[in-house]
Design an enzyme around this catalytic site. Sequence first.
Site, PDB file in Angstrom:
ATOM      1  N   GLY A  63     -14.892  -0.406 -19.878  1.00 44.93           N
ATOM      2  CA  GLY A  63     -13.650   0.024 -20.421  1.00 44.93           C
ATOM      3  C   GLY A  63     -12.605  -0.953 -20.270  1.00 44.93           C
ATOM      4  O   GLY A  63     -12.406  -1.476 -18.979  1.00 44.93           O
ATOM      5  N   LYS A  71     -12.939  -3.641 -11.437  1.00 45.25           N
ATOM      6  CA  LYS A  71     -12.140  -3.060 -12.579  1.00 45.25           C
ATOM      7  C   LYS A  71     -12.271  -1.653 -12.917  1.00 45.25           C
ATOM      8  O   LYS A  71     -13.350  -1.297 -12.720  1.00 45.25           O
ATOM      9  CB  LYS A  71     -12.345  -4.063 -13.882  1.00 45.25           C
ATOM     10  CG  LYS A  71     -11.717  -3.339 -14.883  1.00 45.25           C
ATOM     11  CD  LYS A  71     -12.756  -3.066 -16.092  1.00 45.25           C
ATOM     12  CE  LYS A  71     -13.514  -2.179 -15.951  1.00 45.25           C
ATOM     13  NZ  LYS A  71     -14.399  -1.736 -16.980  1.00 45.25           N
ATOM     14  N   THR A  72     -11.268  -0.834 -13.250  1.00 48.27           N
ATOM     15  CA  THR A  72     -11.638   0.485 -13.830  1.00 48.27           C
ATOM     16  C   THR A  72     -10.438   1.169 -13.706  1.00 48.27           C
ATOM     17  O   THR A  72      -9.631   1.425 -12.521  1.00 48.27           O
ATOM     18  CB  THR A  72     -12.813   1.172 -13.365  1.00 48.27           C
ATOM     19  OG1 THR A  72     -12.898   2.268 -14.083  1.00 48.27           O
ATOM     20  CG2 THR A  72     -12.674   1.720 -11.914  1.00 48.27           C
ATOM     21  N   ASP A 113     -10.410   4.368 -13.615  1.00 49.00           N
ATOM     22  CA  ASP A 113     -10.918   5.557 -13.426  1.00 49.00           C
ATOM     23  C   ASP A 113     -10.585   5.807 -11.711  1.00 49.00           C
ATOM     24  O   ASP A 113     -10.538   6.980 -11.210  1.00 49.00           O
ATOM     25  CB  ASP A 113     -12.008   5.846 -13.435  1.00 49.00           C
ATOM     26  CG  ASP A 113     -12.725   5.635 -14.813  1.00 49.00           C
ATOM     27  OD1 ASP A 113     -11.799   5.728 -15.795  1.00 49.00           O
ATOM     28  OD2 ASP A 113     -13.948   5.705 -15.058  1.00 49.00           O
ATOM     29  N   ARG A 161     -20.348  -2.199 -23.291  1.00 51.57           N
ATOM     30  CA  ARG A 161     -21.367  -1.526 -22.086  1.00 51.57           C
ATOM     31  C   ARG A 161     -22.650  -2.005 -21.980  1.00 51.57           C
ATOM     32  O   ARG A 161     -23.330  -1.268 -21.410  1.00 51.57           O
ATOM     33  CB  ARG A 161     -21.057  -0.071 -22.652  1.00 51.57           C
ATOM     34  CG  ARG A 161     -19.475   0.440 -22.243  1.00 51.57           C
ATOM     35  CD  ARG A 161     -19.670   1.981 -22.031  1.00 51.57           C
ATOM     36  NE  ARG A 161     -18.236   2.303 -21.818  1.00 51.57           N
ATOM     37  CZ  ARG A 161     -17.633   2.126 -21.071  1.00 51.57           C
ATOM     38  NH1 ARG A 161     -18.078   1.617 -19.691  1.00 51.57           N
ATOM     39  NH2 ARG A 161     -16.287   2.825 -20.871  1.00 51.57           N
ATOM     40  N   ASP A 201     -20.799   0.363 -12.689  1.00 52.80           N
ATOM     41  CA  ASP A 201     -22.193   0.053 -13.232  1.00 52.80           C
ATOM     42  C   ASP A 201     -22.060  -1.619 -13.589  1.00 52.80           C
ATOM     43  O   ASP A 201     -23.148  -2.105 -13.324  1.00 52.80           O
ATOM     44  CB  ASP A 201     -22.328   0.894 -14.553  1.00 52.80           C
ATOM     45  CG  ASP A 201     -22.309   2.304 -14.170  1.00 52.80           C
ATOM     46  OD1 ASP A 201     -23.079   2.514 -13.200  1.00 52.80           O
ATOM     47  OD2 ASP A 201     -21.919   3.240 -15.023  1.00 52.80           O
TER      48      ASP A 201
END
Length: 554
Positions: free
Chosen positions: A78, A199-200, A202, A142, A173
């Site tokens: 993402g 990165k993320t 979340d 993804r 992941d």
Amino acid sequence: KFTSPLEWSRSRYQPPLPKVLRGSTVATEGESTTCVEHVDQIKKLFPKSFGKPIIKLAAEENKAKKKPLKVGIVLSGGPAPGGHNVIVGLYRFLKQHHRESQLIGFKGGLIGVVKNDFIEIDSEKCTNSFNLGGFHMLGTGRDKIDSEEKKEATRITAVKQNLNGLVIIGGDDSNTNAAVVCEDFLKHEIPCQVIGVPKTIDGDLQNEYIETSFGFDTATKVYSELIGNIMMDCLSSRKYWHFVRLMGRSASHIALECTLQTHPNLLLVGEYVEKKKVKFIQIVNMIADIICKRFEKGNKKYGVVIIPEGLILFIPDFKQLLDRIDEMFGSNKKKTDWKAEDLVKYLEEKKDKESQVLFKELPKGISSQLLLTRDPHGNVDVSKIETGKLLKWSVRKILRRRAKQIQEENSLSKRYFNNWSCMTHFFGYEGRCGFPSNFDCNYCNALGHTAGHLLAHGKTGVMAVVRNLTDPVEKWVCSGIPITAMLNMEKRLATWRPVIRKTLVDLKGRPYKTMLRRSNEWGLNDYYRSLGPIQFEGFNANSICKTLMLNQSG
Ligand code: FBP
């Protein structure tokens, strides 16, 4: 070139660099590493890269003759604000290192590496995207490099392109995949180093080595602005409850940070729900209780509830149902068009009464969302499950039931419970490509340079890590951490796989405890906080999210 005056003005911002990255560096080896758990299995799967030492970068004049480097970079998973600054940071490092160095960008995520689908990155592309949101310079995806065919294709790309290095910008992941690719290159003696970048939005890619992943700071600022706006609407119209579901996959970090920033009336924390084994009906009653209390004590017909998108994964009755669905998927890996009838039959076969009852009671829309197939990493697509709507539907049912129990026909509560109004919102994609905050601009630029230094020192299988992030930028510390140090084995889609362990909200940690101390007063009062848009100039321009500040203050 620029679509707005703000884009133009942001592109001129020059992120300060940590002192250590301002000139040449030396790389020294620190303590050697192991992994989070399941040492034997991880060692077996990563025989060439397991147990390597931490790499520390220090500023030091380095007179060695430099050779040009050719590096490939890829954005994976993402989007998260700041990704372009990692690319630009790396590009600028490479050009300083040797002006004939080259940076190419693979398109559309890791599949771009497999297909050798790339663009040349030049200074114009960098100028046009510096400090700006989005991953659109390269696009993202993804896909995983997991099969033997994809690994072979990746090796062919690396050789054909004559790459010295491949930088993978991604979440847990994608960085796991970076470790897999690195091991494969080492096994086949492909002279291409692999570097990961954390990165993320979340916030779940944090651990003893990584203080935060890039994108979290900006995304939570964007969501907090929107929540603050809703709160002001609440205080103005005084007639709606708002259920706000926030992105963040399984972990509740985003929801917790936005709560610390805006002070809603209730936050549901997935990790708490799991620990205390709170069932779905208890959650519904918990929400109904606060609705009733606010009405009965303060005649307040409004309020704000924050719901992490991954909540459903932690509710024990839903977890059991989702595990059954995964089991069913695993029983026939070729089938993709699973229907509600298939699950009803499967649950009957398994004699799982509890899941049968739960599934039957769900509104149709939600039951079909649970049956969506998993992403290539085996994750449930929680962003597609409308938990907010499910809760609204269930709370309404409970309030009507409570209304029925009130004998007095003209009771105000009875009337209110029967006519309770609620709006649902989902803030997710709105926050992934916003203008990066100054913090994310600086952090990503430093990550890009760190990745470059690690490549120049011949390092592989490490993640670029920048620490001491609550200190002024010049004091930030830069290093390379072996990705294998963050691995453990987890069951995904009924198969055990090596993955980077996600970090969930720590119920003993400062961010959660700070929220807990204030939750009662935030519940009953209107201590709402409206932050407004991200500020890029002025006294608040360099503010850092509370999660990071609190985590680092202990
Ligand atoms: P990453 O883990 O790849 O950074 O993705 C984060 C995320 O935004 C999650 O918060 C969300 O659940 C998911 O991506 C949505 O995925 P998609 O973009 O495929 O809809």
